[in-house]
Scaffold this motif. Structure first.
Motif, PDB file in Angstrom:
ATOM      1  N   ASP A 192      -3.817  -9.828   0.245  1.00 58.76           N
ATOM      2  CA  ASP A 192      -4.628  -8.706   0.749  1.00 58.76           C
ATOM      3  C   ASP A 192      -5.577  -9.250   1.817  1.00 58.76           C
ATOM      4  N   CYS A 204       0.839  -1.212   0.000  1.00 58.83           N
ATOM      5  CA  CYS A 204       0.000   0.000   0.000  1.00 58.83           C
ATOM      6  C   CYS A 204       0.873   1.261   0.000  1.00 58.83           C
ATOM      7  N   PHE A 246      -0.675   6.552  -1.762  1.00 62.21           N
ATOM      8  CA  PHE A 246      -1.098   6.245  -0.381  1.00 62.21           C
ATOM      9  C   PHE A 246       0.129   6.311   0.527  1.00 62.21           C
ATOM     10  N   MET A 254      -2.299  -5.613  -7.257  1.00 61.48           N
ATOM     11  CA  MET A 254      -3.190  -5.569  -6.089  1.00 61.48           C
ATOM     12  C   MET A 254      -4.649  -5.642  -6.517  1.00 61.48           C
ATOM     13  N   HIS A 255      -4.965  -4.962  -7.602  1.00 64.07           N
ATOM     14  CA  HIS A 255      -6.344  -4.935  -8.086  1.00 64.07           C
ATOM     15  C   HIS A 255      -6.380  -5.442  -9.513  1.00 64.07           C
ATOM     16  N   ASP A 262      -6.538  -2.893   7.170  1.00 67.14           N
ATOM     17  CA  ASP A 262      -6.560  -3.468   5.815  1.00 67.14           C
ATOM     18  C   ASP A 262      -5.197  -3.201   5.200  1.00 67.14           C
ATOM     19  N   TRP A 299      -8.610  10.331   0.387  1.00 67.32           N
ATOM     20  CA  TRP A 299      -8.564   8.883   0.645  1.00 67.32           C
ATOM     21  C   TRP A 299      -9.588   8.427   1.674  1.00 67.32           C
ATOM     22  N   CYS A 316      -4.038   0.631   5.963  1.00 66.81           N
ATOM     23  CA  CYS A 316      -5.261   1.426   5.921  1.00 66.81           C
ATOM     24  C   CYS A 316      -5.919   1.235   7.281  1.00 66.81           C
ATOM     25  N   GLU A 321     -14.450  -8.772   0.239  1.00 67.52           N
ATOM     26  CA  GLU A 321     -14.257  -7.837   1.356  1.00 67.52           C
ATOM     27  C   GLU A 321     -15.513  -7.018   1.656  1.00 67.52           C
ATOM     28  N   TYR A 373       1.325   3.332  -3.060  1.00 70.29           N
ATOM     29  CA  TYR A 373       0.388   2.918  -4.110  1.00 70.29           C
ATOM     30  C   TYR A 373      -0.553   4.081  -4.442  1.00 70.29           C
ATOM     31  N   GLU A 389     -11.715  -9.135   5.200  1.00 72.71           N
ATOM     32  CA  GLU A 389     -11.307  -9.517   3.840  1.00 72.71           C
ATOM     33  C   GLU A 389     -10.390 -10.725   3.855  1.00 72.71           C
ATOM     34  N   HIS A 424      -9.498   3.010   3.795  1.00 72.30           N
ATOM     35  CA  HIS A 424      -8.459   3.915   3.294  1.00 72.30           C
ATOM     36  C   HIS A 424      -8.113   5.073   4.225  1.00 72.30           C
TER      37      HIS A 424
END
Ligand code: MF3
Ligand code: CO
Length: 260
Positions: A105, A57, A63, A174-175, A94, A218, A68, A201, A60, A232, A77
């Motif tokens: 994650d 994170c 961030f 990550m996504h 998170d 954020w 988070c 999640e 990222y 999650e 976030h």
């Protein structure tokens, strides 16, 4: 574009998922009234690096932290800060770890000291809804079936489902696709296939589902400032069903009878 993983790639994702699970287990030992969320962030960053991982994170999309931090009405976030946890808070943590080029994650919402029964019930239902989502993740069914199972479970208990944020595929990134919403109709969305690696999640609110993004760009909180819970897992689909790659076992071990 959905990247299906080979059995070898799924094996290769286990170290990242193991490390994220152990990181949250380590943090569980430190969560008590008085500790600052920034201290938790430092502990996590050092633990991840000491164990050969990278805090994914941090940096990222800009961030600024490893974790988070989701205290009470914060949905997702939030930034670590000099806020000291108080008796009766809940804190969702998170975070994502990169190890051996793959991501893991995971999120867990912890009670701090003595928490109101109504808020504990929100946490329990949210955690249960994650398991309901995992149980609905069966090859040949659709992503909407996971989403609908979570939504139905939570709304029947008079909680609301955050819609703006979703689960997701995961791998080297990550996504990844597909998006995995926590609400929607059965029978819609991509077909669930062996080789998918997904993050489920649920983000579940005590009051209304509406959220606000703070001016830092954020921090996402509930509009009515009532509490929100978030759990999650990263899981892989093989042998036609979902197998979690992350585990809450280290948290359970650390918390003992305080585990909910
Ligand atoms: N589990 C969170 C997500 O999927 C992790 C976000 S890390 C951040 O959105 F860097 F984007 F904050
Ligand atoms: Co995620």
């Amino acid at each position: 574009m959905i990247y299906l993983k080979t059995p070898e790639e799924i094996q290769a994702m286990r170290p990242a998922c193991e490390l994220i699970s152990r990181t949250l287990g380590e943090l569980a030992k430190w969560i008590e009234p008085g500790v600052t969320t920034r201290r938790l962030d430092t502990i996590a960053r050092e633990f991840i690096r000491d164990n050969g991982g990278k805090p994914a994170c941090l940096g990222y999309s800009g961030f600024p932290a490893t974790l988070c931090i989701e205290v009470n009405e914060t949905v997702v976030h939030g930034f670590p800060s000099n806020y000291s946890l108080r008796d009766g808070d809940i804190i969702g943590i998170d975070t994502v770890v990169e190890k051996d080029t793959f991501m893991g994650d995971m999120c867990y919402t912890f009670p701090v000291g003595d928490v109101d029964d109504k808020i504990l019930a929100l946490c329990r239902t949210t955690k249960e809804s994650l398991q309901i989502g995992i149980d609905a993740c069966v090859a040949g069914r659709r992503i909407g079936d996971i989403a609908n199972a979570i939504q139905t479970y939570c709304e029947h208990r008079n909680y609301s489902v955050v819609r703006e944020m979703c689960g997701h595929g995961i791998g080297h990134d990550m996504h990844e696709d597909p998006e995995v919403p926590n609400y929607g109709r059965r029978g819609i969305g991509p077909v669930i296939k062996n080789g998918m690696v997904l993050c489920i999640e649920p983000m579940i609110n005590m009051g209304s589902r509406n959220i606000v993004i703070e001016s830092d760009g954020w921090t996402c909180r509930t509009k009515d400032r009532k509490p929100s819970a978030h759990y999650e897992h990263t899981l892989a689909v093989y042998d036609d069903k979902a197998h979690p790659l992350t585990t809450f076992a280290y948290i359970e071990e650390a918390l003992g009878e305080r585990y909910i």
